[in-house]
Design a protein around this motif. Structure first.
Motif, PDB file in Angstrom:
ATOM      1  N   VAL A 524       0.841  -1.199   0.000  1.00 28.34           N
ATOM      2  CA  VAL A 524       0.000   0.000   0.000  1.00 28.34           C
ATOM      3  C   VAL A 524       0.873   1.244   0.000  1.00 28.34           C
ATOM      4  CG1 VAL A 524      -1.675   1.370   1.322  1.00 28.34           C
ATOM      5  CG2 VAL A 524      -1.918  -1.129   1.202  1.00 28.34           C
ATOM      6  N   ILE A 525       0.514   2.215  -0.866  1.00 32.07           N
ATOM      7  CA  ILE A 525       1.059   3.567  -0.794  1.00 32.07           C
ATOM      8  C   ILE A 525      -0.115   4.493  -0.523  1.00 32.07           C
ATOM      9  CG2 ILE A 525       2.349   5.400  -1.934  1.00 32.07           C
ATOM     10  CD1 ILE A 525       3.611   3.389  -3.747  1.00 32.07           C
ATOM     11  N   LEU A 526      -0.057   5.204   0.586  1.00 27.87           N
ATOM     12  CA  LEU A 526      -1.128   6.101   0.990  1.00 27.87           C
ATOM     13  C   LEU A 526      -0.615   7.534   0.949  1.00 27.87           C
ATOM     14  CD1 LEU A 526      -3.878   6.807   2.361  1.00 27.87           C
ATOM     15  CD2 LEU A 526      -2.758   6.321   4.555  1.00 27.87           C
ATOM     16  N   ALA A 527      -1.132   8.333   0.017  1.00 28.09           N
ATOM     17  CA  ALA A 527      -0.790   9.755  -0.041  1.00 28.09           C
ATOM     18  C   ALA A 527      -1.886  10.525   0.677  1.00 28.09           C
ATOM     19  CB  ALA A 527      -0.678  10.215  -1.488  1.00 28.09           C
ATOM     20  N   THR A 528      -1.526  11.266   1.706  1.00 31.01           N
ATOM     21  CA  THR A 528      -2.558  11.910   2.520  1.00 31.01           C
ATOM     22  C   THR A 528      -2.030  13.139   3.237  1.00 31.01           C
ATOM     23  OG1 THR A 528      -4.162  11.504   4.295  1.00 31.01           O
ATOM     24  CG2 THR A 528      -2.013  10.431   4.502  1.00 31.01           C
ATOM     25  N   HIS A 529      -2.979  14.037   3.559  1.00 32.05           N
ATOM     26  CA  HIS A 529      -2.702  15.156   4.450  1.00 32.05           C
ATOM     27  C   HIS A 529      -3.102  14.819   5.884  1.00 32.05           C
ATOM     28  CE1 HIS A 529      -2.749  17.699   0.731  1.00 32.05           C
ATOM     29  NE2 HIS A 529      -1.849  18.361   1.423  1.00 32.05           N
ATOM     30  N   ALA A 530      -3.880  13.754   6.005  1.00 30.37           N
ATOM     31  CA  ALA A 530      -4.502  13.452   7.289  1.00 30.37           C
ATOM     32  C   ALA A 530      -3.471  12.992   8.320  1.00 30.37           C
ATOM     33  CB  ALA A 530      -5.568  12.369   7.107  1.00 30.37           C
ATOM     34  N   GLN A 531      -3.834  13.181   9.585  1.00 30.26           N
ATOM     35  CA  GLN A 531      -3.027  12.638  10.671  1.00 30.26           C
ATOM     36  C   GLN A 531      -3.275  11.132  10.719  1.00 30.26           C
ATOM     37  OE1 GLN A 531      -3.750  14.416  14.484  1.00 30.26           O
ATOM     38  NE2 GLN A 531      -2.467  12.955  15.588  1.00 30.26           N
ATOM     39  N   ILE A 532      -2.211  10.357  10.612  1.00 30.59           N
ATOM     40  CA  ILE A 532      -2.338   8.911  10.457  1.00 30.59           C
ATOM     41  C   ILE A 532      -2.430   8.249  11.826  1.00 30.59           C
ATOM     42  CG2 ILE A 532      -1.270   6.855   9.478  1.00 30.59           C
ATOM     43  CD1 ILE A 532       0.216   8.789   7.564  1.00 30.59           C
ATOM     44  N   PRO A 533      -3.482   7.449  12.062  1.00 33.64           N
ATOM     45  CA  PRO A 533      -3.619   6.802  13.379  1.00 33.64           C
ATOM     46  C   PRO A 533      -2.600   5.674  13.535  1.00 33.64           C
ATOM     47  CG  PRO A 533      -5.349   6.064  11.898  1.00 33.64           C
ATOM     48  CD  PRO A 533      -4.619   7.158  11.182  1.00 33.64           C
ATOM     49  N   PRO A 534      -2.280   5.308  14.787  1.00 35.51           N
ATOM     50  CA  PRO A 534      -1.307   4.236  15.035  1.00 35.51           C
ATOM     51  C   PRO A 534      -1.724   2.937  14.365  1.00 35.51           C
ATOM     52  CG  PRO A 534      -1.818   5.416  17.067  1.00 35.51           C
ATOM     53  CD  PRO A 534      -2.783   5.902  16.051  1.00 35.51           C
ATOM     54  N   GLY A 535      -0.762   2.234  13.768  1.00 36.56           N
ATOM     55  CA  GLY A 535      -1.000   0.933  13.175  1.00 36.56           C
ATOM     56  C   GLY A 535      -1.523   0.944  11.759  1.00 36.56           C
ATOM     57  N   ALA A 536      -1.809   2.132  11.219  1.00 33.66           N
ATOM     58  CA  ALA A 536      -2.376   2.190   9.873  1.00 33.66           C
ATOM     59  C   ALA A 536      -1.337   1.839   8.821  1.00 33.66           C
ATOM     60  CB  ALA A 536      -2.961   3.570   9.605  1.00 33.66           C
ATOM     61  N   VAL A 537      -0.060   2.260   9.028  1.00 26.71           N
ATOM     62  CA  VAL A 537       0.995   2.019   8.043  1.00 26.71           C
ATOM     63  C   VAL A 537       2.264   1.563   8.767  1.00 26.71           C
ATOM     64  CG1 VAL A 537       0.080   3.689   6.383  1.00 26.71           C
ATOM     65  CG2 VAL A 537       1.733   4.441   8.108  1.00 26.71           C
ATOM     66  N   ASP A 538       3.212   1.055   7.969  1.00 30.39           N
ATOM     67  CA  ASP A 538       4.496   0.611   8.526  1.00 30.39           C
ATOM     68  C   ASP A 538       5.532   1.730   8.523  1.00 30.39           C
ATOM     69  OD1 ASP A 538       3.575  -2.102   8.791  1.00 30.39           O
ATOM     70  OD2 ASP A 538       3.803  -2.298   6.620  1.00 30.39           O
ATOM     71  N   LYS A 539       5.480   2.593   7.503  1.00 33.69           N
ATOM     72  CA  LYS A 539       6.441   3.691   7.381  1.00 33.69           C
ATOM     73  C   LYS A 539       5.730   4.943   6.911  1.00 33.69           C
ATOM     74  CE  LYS A 539      10.309   0.658   5.995  1.00 33.69           C
ATOM     75  NZ  LYS A 539      11.258   0.339   4.898  1.00 33.69           N
ATOM     76  N   VAL A 540       6.306   6.086   7.280  1.00 31.26           N
ATOM     77  CA  VAL A 540       5.775   7.378   6.836  1.00 31.26           C
ATOM     78  C   VAL A 540       6.917   8.162   6.204  1.00 31.26           C
ATOM     79  CG1 VAL A 540       4.668   9.532   7.512  1.00 31.26           C
ATOM     80  CG2 VAL A 540       4.045   7.400   8.678  1.00 31.26           C
ATOM     81  N   TYR A 541       6.663   8.694   5.009  1.00 34.22           N
ATOM     82  CA  TYR A 541       7.634   9.539   4.314  1.00 34.22           C
ATOM     83  C   TYR A 541       7.014  10.914   4.089  1.00 34.22           C
ATOM     84  CZ  TYR A 541      10.099   5.199   3.108  1.00 34.22           C
ATOM     85  OH  TYR A 541      10.758   3.999   3.160  1.00 34.22           O
ATOM     86  N   GLU A 542       7.878  11.913   4.091  1.00 35.95           N
ATOM     87  CA  GLU A 542       7.434  13.265   3.755  1.00 35.95           C
ATOM     88  C   GLU A 542       8.053  13.649   2.413  1.00 35.95           C
ATOM     89  OE1 GLU A 542       7.097  17.778   5.582  1.00 35.95           O
ATOM     90  OE2 GLU A 542       8.283  16.254   6.623  1.00 35.95           O
ATOM     91  N   LEU A 543       7.208  14.170   1.526  1.00 33.40           N
ATOM     92  CA  LEU A 543       7.664  14.590   0.204  1.00 33.40           C
ATOM     93  C   LEU A 543       7.802  16.106   0.190  1.00 33.40           C
ATOM     94  CD1 LEU A 543       8.355  13.851  -2.713  1.00 33.40           C
ATOM     95  CD2 LEU A 543       5.913  13.952  -3.257  1.00 33.40           C
ATOM     96  N   ALA A 544       9.004  16.576  -0.047  1.00 33.28           N
ATOM     97  CA  ALA A 544       9.273  18.017  -0.098  1.00 33.28           C
ATOM     98  C   ALA A 544      10.417  18.256  -1.071  1.00 33.28           C
ATOM     99  CB  ALA A 544       9.632  18.555   1.289  1.00 33.28           C
TER     100      ALA A 544
END
Length: 556
Positions: A524-544
């Motif tokens: 899964v790749i999740l692109a979002t502005h939302a605050q991600i709840p615990p356990g929803a994903v394995d890793k979080v990246y910021e694109l800038a």
């Protein structure tokens, strides 16, 4: 005209119905000509006879009634079959156009606004599908009726034949050619002005709130009025050209009538023709020019049709942004990798710069970042809606540019923020994800998306009608229905583009919280502005600035 003729293969599919329509049109006008001919002969003969008691009233009157009935029935048949052929042709044109448009979507980078595209897909296609009834049909009908009338004159009143033929040729060829020359530019302007007005109308509807908020309504009103005046000028110009052409045809009809009368009187004096036949011929000559009058009204359509054909063909012949390789290779399961990818719609201003990402099989990652940072672009590249200018994207060590698009899209599925709920039933919407899915699989997907209880509570269950754009569903229910549709897909990689946009915070948290369980076993790749709840994903990246950087993930 070349663009218009290029659509002949599509028209040829309806050649049987169009040919029958033409035949019935000719029969209708021929019956009208014959009706006036017989009526003129009958009334004149009845008035001139000195033996009224012995004059046969029943034969001619029966013939008049028969011709009237033929004219009524053939006219009805012409309309019925002609419109049936037109509707079938409309379906053929739209299927042909959409079939060529889909491989060319997205149209990014093309000089084609949304309103203009809508105009080409609706008004221009409508202009094309009626071109036979409004242009080609009347032209052929007038030619056949005129040829028949000329042949009759050459046999019954030879001296009038050349006069009629000359005026007929001018009415059939000279006047329409002049009108076509005049109306081609006006017709093109009419189509362009209509398209411009539709674009402005759509812009005003979509942007009404912004126009009001920024005080730009006055300027928008001026633009709209200018577009309206432009369209009105084009319509007036086409109307003037048509009126002058109709006047010319009526003048030619008068010349044909006078010439036939002159020759007829001479023939009458020499005993070569009798009075009733002369009157019948005069009325038939007038009736035959009815077809040429119809032609003048129709020729003005050619300019608009030719321009519409050019506009429709232009989008159908756009070079697809993405094409399949000549020899596609098989796509194997594996990790999804972005390798030093650089991409920008304007290559001089890349959105992504030397971006690298490795998504392991079964791993879930979130991509965050500001609006315009390139999150949606990254997902579009994974679906190969665009190709990077530099670098590569691989699945299982296979460059996705070397596989067929159908194979790729069976492996990667998308849920976007604008994912539509289509008009139809819940079952119809779900089967878009996988057409061969059975009821058990549909319910399993609904359970995973946590909307099964809602569907069970509906009187018709899976066959419940959801209305246009899913208006019978709440925003959260519509989004979960779209999630269930994606989960039905056999795709091993799921990409989510702002799936919670427009949802309230509680619904958003519920949706994201259920995502991990619903997508278990898939990447899964999740692109979002939302605050991600615990356990929803394995890793979080910021694109800038076109690059990814790791952020701590919140595990449950």
């Amino acid at each position: 005209m070349t663009a218009l003729l290029s659509f002949w293969p599509l028209f040829r599919r309806q050649i049987g119905r169009l040919g029958l329509t033409l035949l019935l049109s000719v029969l209708t006008l021929a019956a009208g000509v014959a009706l006036l001919w017989v009526s003129g002969w009958f009334l004149t003969a009845a008035a001139l006879t000195t033996a009224g008691v012995s004059f046969n009233l029943f034969g001619p009157s029966s013939l008049i009634r028969g011709l009237s009935l033929v004219r009524i029935l053939s006219r009805y048949g012409e309309k019925l079959i002609g419109h049936d052929a037109t509707l079938r042709l409309l379906s053929t044109l739209r299927s042909w156009l959409f079939g060529r448009l889909f491989p060319r979507v997205p149209l990014a980078g093309r000089d084609l606004r949304h309103g203009d595209l809508v105009s080409r897909l609706t008004a221009d296609v409508d202009t094309l599908d009626t071109v036979f009834l409004t242009a080609f049909g009347p032209l052929l009908t007038a030619a056949l009726i005129g040829a028949g009338m000329a042949a009759g004159l050459f046999m019954l009143l030879p001296a009038a034949g050349p006069i009629y033929a000359a005026t007929l040729i001018l009415a059939l060829i000279g006047v329409p050619a002049l009108l076509l020359w005049l109306s081609r530019r006006i017709g093109a302007e009419l189509v362009e002005a209509s398209a411009a007005l539709r674009i402005l109308t759509l812009d005003r509807i979509d942007g009404h709130a912004d126009l009001v908020a920024f005080g730009a309504m006055a300027e928008s009103d001026r633009d709209f009025e200018a577009a309206t005046r432009r369209l009105a000028r084009a319509r007036r110009g086409l109307g003037r050209a048509g009126t002058l052409a109709a006047l010319a045809v009526q003048a030619l009809a008068g010349m044909a009538l006078i010439g036939t009368l002159w020759c007829g009187i001479t023939a009458l004096r020499h005993g070569e023709i009798d009075g009733p036949l002369l009157v019948g011929l005069l009325l038939a000559v007038l009736a035959s020019f009815e077809a040429t009058a119809m032609l003048v009204r129709s020729v003005g359509k050619f300019g608009a049709a030719a321009t519409a054909a050019q506009r429709v063909r232009a989008i159908a012949q756009m070079r697809p942004a993405i094409t399949d390789p000549k020899r596609p290779v098989a796509l194997k399961q594996g990790d999804l990798a972005f390798n030093q990818v650089t991409f920008g719609f304007d290559p001089a201003r890349p959105v992504l710069r030397e971006l690298s990402l490795n998504l392991l099989s079964g791993e879930r990652v979130a991509i965050t970042g500001e609006s315009g940072s390139g999150k949606s672009t990254l997902l579009a590249l994974a679906l190969r809606l665009h190709d990077p200018q530099v670098g590569s994207i691989e699945i299982g060590s296979t460059d996705i540019r070397t596989v067929s698009q159908a194979d790729l899209h069976a492996h990667v599925a998308l849920l976007s923020q604008n994912a539509p709920v289509f008009l139809g039933t819940l079952r119809d919407n779900l089967l878009i994800g996988r057409a061969e899915a059975n009821d058990a699989e549909l319910w399993s997907a609904l359970e995973a998306a946590r909307i099964a209880d809602f569907v069970r509570a509906l009187p018709d269950g899976l066959d419940a009608f959801v209305g246009e754009a899913g208006r019978t569903l709440s925003a959260g229910q519509a989004r979960r229905l779209c999630l269930a549709r994606v989960l039905l897909s056999p795709a091993a990689v799921l990409v989510f583009d702002e799936p919670t946009a427009g949802l309230d915070r509680e619904t958003e948290l519920d949706f994201l919280g259920d995502l991990a369980a619903a997508t278990r076993g898939r990447s899964v790749i999740l692109a979002t502005h939302a605050q991600i709840p615990p356990g929803a994903v394995d890793k979080v990246y910021e694109l800038a600035d076109g690059r990814l950087s790791s952020r701590p993930s919140m595990r449950g």
